[in-house]
Design a protein around this motif. Structure first.
Motif, mmCIF file in Angstrom:
data_model
loop_
_atom_site.group_PDB
_atom_site.id
_atom_site.type_symbol
_atom_site.label_atom_id
_atom_site.label_comp_id
_atom_site.label_asym_id
_atom_site.label_seq_id
_atom_site.Cartn_x
_atom_site.Cartn_y
_atom_site.Cartn_z
ATOM 1 N N ARG A 196 0.820 -1.216 0.000
ATOM 2 C CA ARG A 196 0.000 0.000 0.000
ATOM 3 C C ARG A 196 0.852 1.264 0.000
ATOM 4 N NH1 ARG A 196 -4.542 -1.530 4.399
ATOM 5 N NH2 ARG A 196 -2.728 -2.497 5.399
ATOM 6 N N LEU A 200 0.631 4.268 -2.644
ATOM 7 C CA LEU A 200 0.399 5.648 -2.223
ATOM 8 C C LEU A 200 1.497 6.592 -2.696
ATOM 9 C CD1 LEU A 200 -0.884 5.146 1.442
ATOM 10 C CD2 LEU A 200 -2.129 6.289 -0.393
ATOM 11 N N SER A 201 2.733 6.135 -2.618
ATOM 12 C CA SER A 201 3.865 6.992 -2.970
ATOM 13 C C SER A 201 4.166 6.992 -4.460
ATOM 14 C CB SER A 201 5.108 6.561 -2.196
ATOM 15 O OG SER A 201 5.554 5.274 -2.623
ATOM 16 N N GLY A 202 3.730 5.932 -5.171
ATOM 17 C CA GLY A 202 4.073 5.795 -6.582
ATOM 18 C C GLY A 202 5.534 5.417 -6.786
ATOM 19 N N PHE A 343 -0.287 12.805 5.212
ATOM 20 C CA PHE A 343 -1.520 12.668 4.428
ATOM 21 C C PHE A 343 -2.514 13.768 4.792
ATOM 22 C CE2 PHE A 343 0.586 8.680 5.257
ATOM 23 C CZ PHE A 343 0.839 8.244 3.975
ATOM 24 N N ARG A 347 -5.124 12.398 0.309
ATOM 25 C CA ARG A 347 -4.917 10.999 0.669
ATOM 26 C C ARG A 347 -3.565 10.499 0.159
ATOM 27 N NH1 ARG A 347 -5.334 6.221 -1.761
ATOM 28 N NH2 ARG A 347 -5.785 4.380 -0.480
ATOM 29 N N GLY A 348 -3.140 10.983 -0.992
ATOM 30 C CA GLY A 348 -1.844 10.596 -1.548
ATOM 31 C C GLY A 348 -0.719 11.527 -1.132
ATOM 32 N N GLU A 352 0.451 14.011 -4.403
ATOM 33 C CA GLU A 352 -0.850 14.110 -5.077
ATOM 34 C C GLU A 352 -1.341 15.553 -5.095
ATOM 35 O OE1 GLU A 352 -5.481 13.028 -4.069
ATOM 36 O OE2 GLU A 352 -3.950 11.544 -3.501
ATOM 37 N N ARG A 357 6.044 14.115 -8.676
ATOM 38 C CA ARG A 357 6.623 12.814 -8.358
ATOM 39 C C ARG A 357 8.068 13.019 -7.953
ATOM 40 N NH1 ARG A 357 3.932 9.795 -6.687
ATOM 41 N NH2 ARG A 357 2.708 9.058 -8.452
ATOM 42 N N ASP A 419 -8.443 3.758 3.535
ATOM 43 C CA ASP A 419 -9.160 3.312 2.339
ATOM 44 C C ASP A 419 -10.676 3.317 2.502
ATOM 45 O OD1 ASP A 419 -6.943 2.896 0.735
ATOM 46 O OD2 ASP A 419 -6.671 0.818 1.371
#
Length: 568
Positions: A196, A200-202, A343, A347-348, A352, A357, A419
Motif C-alpha cells: 500500500r 500511495l507513494s508511486g 496525508f 490521501r496521496g 498528489e 513525483r 481506504d
C-alpha cells in the motif's frame, strides 16, 4: 623584461583560473536568502553574541514605554491570569514542577515558551502544565479535570482525531499479538503495508525507520551513495529533523560544510542547481509553502509583529515543478519530506496535492497509527544499499526497532482506515472547508476590531498580528485560560484534526475571540512603539548596552528595569 612578462603571464593565468570559482561563489551567495535564516554560519555567530538579560517585575510590564495607566492595567490583568492558572491548574502544574529538574526536555520547552527577557517572570506566575489525564474526540483533559479543545494535534500525528488512533492501536495490537514484541522476524502485516505504501507513494521500494529524522538521514545517505556527490541542498527555513547535516544553523553545535541553504521560490536557486556538479540531493518540506524562507513560527521569537505567513498553492506548485525539471536534468535526487504533513493535504500526500513525483519521499507522524515511525519510499535504483559489482561497498543502515510488530500492526490498521469511504469523505472539499473556517475566524476578529488574524494551510494554522507590539506572545496564555490547548510553541502553529465538525470549530472560534478581547482589555496591545522596526531597534539597543557595557546602561536599566546576570 622577460621576467616581468613571465610574472604578469603567471598572474593572469592564476586570475583566469580563479574566475570560474569566484563566479560560482557569487552565484551561490546570490541564491541564499538575505535573512539570517538563509545564512547558517552568520546566524550561529549572531546567536553567540546575544547576552542573557531579563526585565525586573516592574520592567516586565513597561518594556515598550506605555502610559502608566496602561502598565497598571497589564499588572492587574496579569495578576488575575496568574491566580486563575494557580487555582485551575494546581495539580497539573505541581506534577510538572516535580519532574522538571530531572527531565531536560521540559527545561528546554519551558525556557523557550516566550522571548527570553520575559521568561523568568512568566515561569514563576504562568507556568503551564505538561501532563494530561485523558483525551476524547477533539478535547484533552488535564490532571485537574479541565477540558480543553486540542489545537496541538500531537505535533502533527493527530490528523483524524484521537479516537481514530486509539482504534488503530487496539486493532494493530490484536493483529500482531501472537508474535508480540519479537524483533528481527517480520510480521505478515508488513507485506500489506509495503504494497500500500508503494501504491500511495508511486515509488518502488520501502524502508522502515524509528523516526522521521532517521528516514531523512537514510534518504540523504542513499542519495550521496548513488550519485557519488557530497553536497546536499536544503531550502531556507525548512525543518528536516534535528540531525546536524540538515540543521546547519542555530541549534547545531557542529558547523556543517557540505550543506547548502538556498532560497525557496527562487530562480537563482534553480540556476545554482543547474550549474553545479557536486549536489547529491535537494530536500523539500512542503510545509514551507506556508511561510517560504522562514523558520517554523514560535512565540519564543515573537519580539514584534513581524511574523508572516500566506499559502499560494499555484505559485508553490509551479516552483516544485520547475525544481523537479532541474533535478531531473542534472541527476539530482529530489527528496520530498512529508514527515509532518504526511496525508494531511490529500490521501496521496503532498505528491498528489501538488501533482509531483519525487525520487524519494519520507513519511512519519500519522502513518504509525499513533506509534513512532519513519518511512522512506524511493526509486529502486536509489534504495539499493549495495553494489552488485563491488560487494563490500555498501551503504549501511539498520535499526533495532525498525518494522517493530506493534508499529507495523498500527500502521496496517491506519492504512485500512485510510481506504474507507468515511475517511475518503473527509478529504472531499478539504481546502474549501478549512479555508472557509479560517475566513470565518478572521471575519470575527475583524468585526471585533482585534489586531489578530490567522493564516491557514489546510488544517495547519499560524496566528499573525497586525499592530506593532512586544507582547503578542501573551495571547497563548489567554487562549489557554479560555480552554484552548496549545503546543509549547504557542500561537506559532495551531494543528487541527479532521475530527473537528462545524460545532466544535465554532466553539474554538468563540473562545479564540474571547481570549483576544480579554488580552486587549488588559492593555497588552496599547504601546508606544510606532512600528516593528522601532521595536527591533529598541531591543538591539538593549542588547548592545549589555553586551558592550555601553554608556547609558544605567538610564536604560532604569527605564525598562533590566536585570543583568552576575558576570563574576
Amino acid at each position: 623584461m622577460s621576467a616581468l612578462l613571465a610574472t604578469l603571464s603567471a598572474t593572469t593565468a592564476v586570475a583566469l583560473l580563479a574566475l570560474p570559482r569566484a563566479a560560482q561563489r557569487l552565484q551561490l551567495s546570490r541564491a541564499k536568502h538575505p535573512s539570517l535564516t538563509g545564512h547558517a554560519r552568520m546566524a550561529r555567530r549572531v546567536a553567540g553574541l546575544i547576552p542573557h538579560y531579563a526585565y525586573s517585575e516592574r520592567g516586565f510590564f513597561r518594556s515598550d514605554d506605555p502610559d502608566e495607566a496602561v502598565a497598571r492595567r497589564r499588572e492587574a490583568g496579569f495578576a488575575r491570569l496568574s491566580e486563575q492558572f494557580r487555582t485551575r491548574f494546581a495539580r497539573t502544574r505541581a506534577e510538572t514542577q516535580r519532574v522538571r529538574d530531572g527531565l531536560s526536555d521540559l527545561q528546554f520547552t519551558g525556557l523557550y515558551r516566550v522571548p527570553f527577557q520575559y521568561a523568568g517572570h512568566v515561569r514563576a506566575h504562568l507556568g503551564t502544565g505538561a501532563f494530561a489525564a485523558a483525551s476524547e474526540g477533539v478535547t484533552v483533559t488535564d490532571l485537574d479535570g479541565n477540558v480543553a479543545y486540542d489545537l496541538a494535534g500531537s505535533y502533527g500525528v493527530n490528523l483524524f482525531g484521537v479516537d481514530f488512533y486509539r482504534a488503530c492501536l487496539d486493532e494493530g495490537a490484536a493483529r500482531v499479538a501472537a508474535l508480540g514484541p519479537m524483533l528481527g522476524p517480520l510480521h505478515p502485516v508488513v507485506t500489506g503495508n509495503v504494497a500500500r505504501l508503494k501504491a500511495l507513494s508511486g515509488l518502488d521500494e520501502v524502508s522502515f525507520h524509528m523516526s522521521g529524522t532517521e528516514a531523512v538521514m537514510q534518504a540523504v545517505r542513499l542519495a550521496r551513495y548513488h550519485t557519488g556527490r557530497r553536497r546536499i541542498v536544503r531550502l531556507c527555513g525548512a525543518y528536516h529533523g534535528w540531525w546536524g547535516e540538515v540543521q546547519p544553523g542555530i541549534g547545531n553545535p557542529v558547523p556543517t560544510r557540505d550543506t547548502l541553504t538556498l532560497a525557496d521560490l527562487s530562480e537563482r536557486t534553480l540556476r545554482v542547481l543547474s550549474s553545479r556538479r557536486d549536489v547529491a540531493c535537494v530536500l523539500v518540506n512542503p510545509l514551507q509553502a506556508m511561510h517560504p524562507n522562514a523558520g517554523a513560527s514560535a512565540d519564543s521569537a515573537l519580539v514584534d509583529s513581524g511574523r508572516k505567513a500566506a499559502f499560494d498553492r499555484a505559485a508553490y506548485t509551479r516552483w516544485l515543478h520547475e525544481l523537479r525539471a532541474v533535478c531531473s536534468a542534472r541527476g539530482i535526487v529530489l527528496i520530498l519530506d512529508e514527515v509532518f504533513l504526511g496525508f494531511r493535504l490529500a490521501r496521496g500526500g503532498a505528491q498528489e496535492y501538488f501533482g509531483l513525483r519525487a525520487d524519494m519521499v519520507t513519511y512519519g507522524k500519522t502513518l504509525g497509527g499513533g506509534l513512532p515511525v519513519g518511512v522512506l519510499c524511493g526509486r529502486a535504483d536509489l534504495m539499493r544499499r549495495y553494489r552488485d559489482d563491488r560487494p563490500v561497498d555498501i551503504c549501511f543502515a539498520r535499526g533495532t526497532f525498525n518494522a517493530h510488530p506493534y508499529v507495523m500492526g498500527a500502521m496496517s490498521a491506519f492504512l485500512d482506515r485510510l481506504d474507507t469511504p468515511e475517511v475518503g469523505a473527509l478529504y472531499r472539499d478539504l481546502d474549501a472547508t478549512w479555508d472557509g473556517r479560517a475566513a470565518r475566524l478572521n471575519a470575527m476578529l475583524a468585526e471585533a476590531g482585534l489586531p489578530v488574524r490567522v493564516a491557514a494551510m489546510s488544517t495547519v494554522w499560524t496566528v499573525l498580528y497586525t499592530k506593532p507590539s512586544r507582547y503578542n506572545w501573551m495571547l497563548q496564555f489567554y487562549l489557554r485560560a479560555e480552554g484552548l490547548a496549545l503546543s509549547w510553541v504557542g500561537t506559532g502553529r495551531l494543528i487541527f484534526s479532521l475530527a473537528y465538525d462545524d460545532a466544535a470549530f465554532e466553539a474554538v472560534a468563540a473562545r479564540f475571540v474571547a481570549a483576544a478581547l480579554a488580552m486587549r482589555a488588559d492593555g497588552w496591545w496599547e504601546a508606544g512603539a510606532a512600528s516593528d522596526k522601532a521595536i527591533r531597534r529598541a531591543i538591539l539597543r538593549e542588547v548592545a548596552a549589555i553586551r558592550l557595557g555601553a554608556l547609558g546602561l544605567g538610564g536604560l536599566a532604569a527605564r525598562v528595569g533590566l536585570r543583568v546576570p552576575d558576570r563574576a
